[in-house]
Write an enzyme that holds these catalytic residues in place. Sequence first.
Site, short mmCIF file in Angstrom:
data_model
loop_
_atom_site.label_atom_id
_atom_site.label_comp_id
_atom_site.label_asym_id
_atom_site.label_seq_id
_atom_site.Cartn_x
_atom_site.Cartn_y
_atom_site.Cartn_z
N LYS A 254 0.84 -1.20 0.00
CA LYS A 254 0.00 0.00 0.00
C LYS A 254 0.88 1.25 0.00
O LYS A 254 1.92 1.27 0.66
CB LYS A 254 -0.90 -0.02 1.24
CG LYS A 254 -2.00 1.04 1.25
CD LYS A 254 -2.89 0.89 2.50
CE LYS A 254 -4.02 1.91 2.55
NZ LYS A 254 -4.86 1.76 3.74
N SER B 72 -9.78 1.80 2.84
CA SER B 72 -8.87 2.55 1.99
C SER B 72 -7.84 1.71 1.25
O SER B 72 -7.29 2.17 0.25
CB SER B 72 -8.15 3.58 2.84
OG SER B 72 -7.27 2.95 3.76
N SER C 56 -9.93 -0.54 7.06
CA SER C 56 -9.33 -0.31 5.74
C SER C 56 -8.65 -1.49 5.09
O SER C 56 -8.28 -1.43 3.92
CB SER C 56 -8.33 0.86 5.82
OG SER C 56 -9.02 2.09 5.76
#
Lengths: 483, 487
Positions: free
Chosen positions: B79, B154, B178
């Site tokens: 990420k 996210s 997330s």
Amino acid sequence: MSFETIIGLEIHAELNTKSKLFCSCPAEFGAKPNENTCPICLGIPGTMPVLNEKAVILAVKTGLILNCEIAAESRMDRKNYFYPDIPKAYQITQYDMPICRGGYVDIETPEVSRRIRLNRIHLEEDAGKLIHLENSGVSLIDYNRAGVPLIEIVTEPDLRSAGEAVAFLKALKSMLEYGGISDCHMEQGSLRCDANISLRRTGQNILNTKVELKNLNSFKELQKALEHEEERQKVLYIHGEESRIVQETRRWDGEKGETVPMRSKEDARDYRYFPERDLGPVIINDALIREIRETLPEMPMTRKKRFRDLYGLRDKEIDIIVGDKALSEYFEALTACGTNPRAGANWILGSMMKLLKEKGLKTGQIPVPPEELHKLIKIIAEGRISITAGQEVFSEMFNTGRNAGDIVNEKGLSQISNRSELKRIITDVLNDNPQSLSDYAAGKKQAAVFLMGRIMKASKGKANPQLAREILEERLKQEISSK
Amino acid sequence: MSIHEMTAFEIRKGIVKRQFSARDVVTAFFDRIYEKEPLVDGFLTLCREEALTKAEQIDRKIQRGEQLGKLGGIPIAVKDNICTDGIRTTCASRMLHDFIPPYDATVVKRLKEADAVIIGKTNMDEFAMGSSTENSAFKNTKNPWDREIVPGGSSGGSAAVVSAGMAALALGSDTGGSIRQPAAFCGVVGLKPTYGLVSRFGLIAFGSSLDQIGPLAKNIKDSALALEAIQGKDKYDSTSVRHSITKDYMSTIESSVKGMKIGVPVEFFDSGLDEEIAFSIKGCIKKLKEIGAFVEDISLPITEEGLSAYYIISSAEASSNLGRFDGLRYGYRTKDYSSLDQLVERSRSEGFGEEVKRRIMLGTFALSSGYYDAYYSTAQKLRARIKEQFIKVFENYDILLSPVSPVLPFKIGEKVANPLEMYLSDIYTVNINLAGLPAISMPCGISNTGLPIGLQIIGPHFGEEKLFKAAYALEQELKPTAMHPML
Ligand SMILES: [Zn+2]
């Protein structure tokens, strides 16, 4: 109308740790700009602080020295504000759970002896330094100081005059030095002081609006700034204009000799303090406190008493020597070599202080080791050189680092203690000054003083004065009786 | 089976057995990426050269007969809020569009030490604030199951690339759901470990007391494998576990769930929950009972207050964490300024997106003097109470079951105009972060519209072993390997 002055101090001291508060960068002063930085103290995204245990220990030590209550659990908080000198946009400090509470420092001024209470001591990180380039609109940032560990010591409003404030700061500084807590170099900013000051009519028991003073970088500036602000407020009270005393921060301008407003309460920032979740609570158990307590060195108050009792020094001498940790240690090292304490004190307070001042050196930087000074004092005591010559030798030792024996030999400074040689010089002097001789015979005793001067001059200062005086007196007696 | 369809386990095994080389694996995955990435938009940065170099190192290791690390040769996506030395790390923000970290996050260091091959950085909601990856400043990631649907957020990029077979594993971060919610939306396994089990050093902070890095994987075993590689004490993160945990989950993962006590909090199944999701989860409960687990309803009345506590605390922490982005030292700087204040103000106004600014303002307000007690303090008290309640429940139950999201994956653009509705989709996940617990999100069914449905298993602090055991047992029953998108 008479007034009472109410003063409280906030003192920041940089802790004597090798590394910074949250990373392993060196905490030392004087490196090239931004040399002592890393992603952590630069606040590079993603980095996290790790609390330096040495700093915590020094803070606890400070608390013990200053008679505080040590919190079993304290907490680091964030103080949020935007300014380029703090790279994270928050300072990690302690807000409502400081590491130490309470405590006191006893002070003595010529007028009073008094106990000044402390409110708290907390641990925090220092900020970087902004350097504004003149007329270019450019500012540079040096983050070497960012993250250096500090303690902030906050007093109660117990001080009643500028003199007391200075006495407090001196006493505190000396205690911090003794404890090995901080270098306390005010000129380098490792000890900084802000002051809060207000007045009230004598006999009242209220606290009026206080003004915070900043930029007090020496004892002298602290004294002058407080006296000035005290006077400014007094004048406003006397003229019934006390409403013009507002809660504000004023900067002391040493050059102009006045305080100027920096910011008022209205533009005070909202720091939005909240707990620093990147660090756990600071836990201090009794065992650790005991361990630290055992390492506490002798404090100035105790040392003063000891110096009085053990060495018979005078109060004034003690104040100066014990007031400075390095000097007192030097003094003790010197007497440990066998130097008479009185002679030792005289040397330290005389020639030594003069030379340190001339060279701009700190008391911790004395270039002559105590054992070498001891040898010199011994050479003088043995009458091998005069005190005057001794001072010359000392200054040479101080400047070159050479030892006393070598200098004495090289310069031929050894005293003439040989009777026959002295007799020859004295005979020559008497022959050259018949007038003085007759003056003496006529009862003018100071003629002898003049003749002694001539003898010293003729011997280039090397005549052993005691012996020379003895021989001269013998000769004068002889001369008078032979006439 | 082509390499990109294999699990992480299978890939490592293939390399060790010399069925294919690490270089073959990287090439296969990049072929897949070149084919499918234009459809998914899951990556922000690809690291093909670095990946090939690493693959060659691994192949040399194999040739020399050396032991391969735990993640040997496994292509992994990271990420884009996790710092990678020398590789752009943007947080999907204009603010950090050109930020190249000078150091590796601890988890990245551990991936490298475990011989994983980092293939790229994934798209996300800006600074991890969002539930759909639509808050990325750069692009919308599409759900591989249906390109009109969001991948969740996210960590939407990480979930989408694993789901689409463009990475065998991925790392995400989970502040309020997330990792788990996008895993549920994309039909993969997402783990949020116990707070402190995985180092946060190098994770660009959103909510420091809530953030936790975790893996997204194709199945439970891969998830456990990845956790083994990244977990444990880190001297650079004071909030990481004090003791060094070297737990090996593989030895217990296949053991039976017979007698395991499972609680089902009824408040997590109230009227707000989509019926299809409720139905799927009930199916799972039935299966677990069939294989010997003891399942019963419990009460845990915390969902709604948890949501408000979460938004106050996370925003407060974010408002402080994001203060450093001022345009002075790195990141975006406005072109037009005439004073320091203006530089900072404009850089922040132009560099941050709407959602980030909304949360900074919310958090600043919650911490400001005069409001602190009403908001931040109250939220902290709620949080403590939620944690207590969970701890109490775990005195009697091994794990809890709940939905991940109250709604099925929604359409791109469907909720952008209504942030409150978007926040509500976190209602079942935020409490876990507030309490610092571990939870895993795993696929448990497919909706009538052909979209994945996720199940959340919640464990006690450092109870990852129990999560994996239950999840693995259920996975064997559900056979979700048959579930992958037709991309
Ligand atoms: Zn540093």
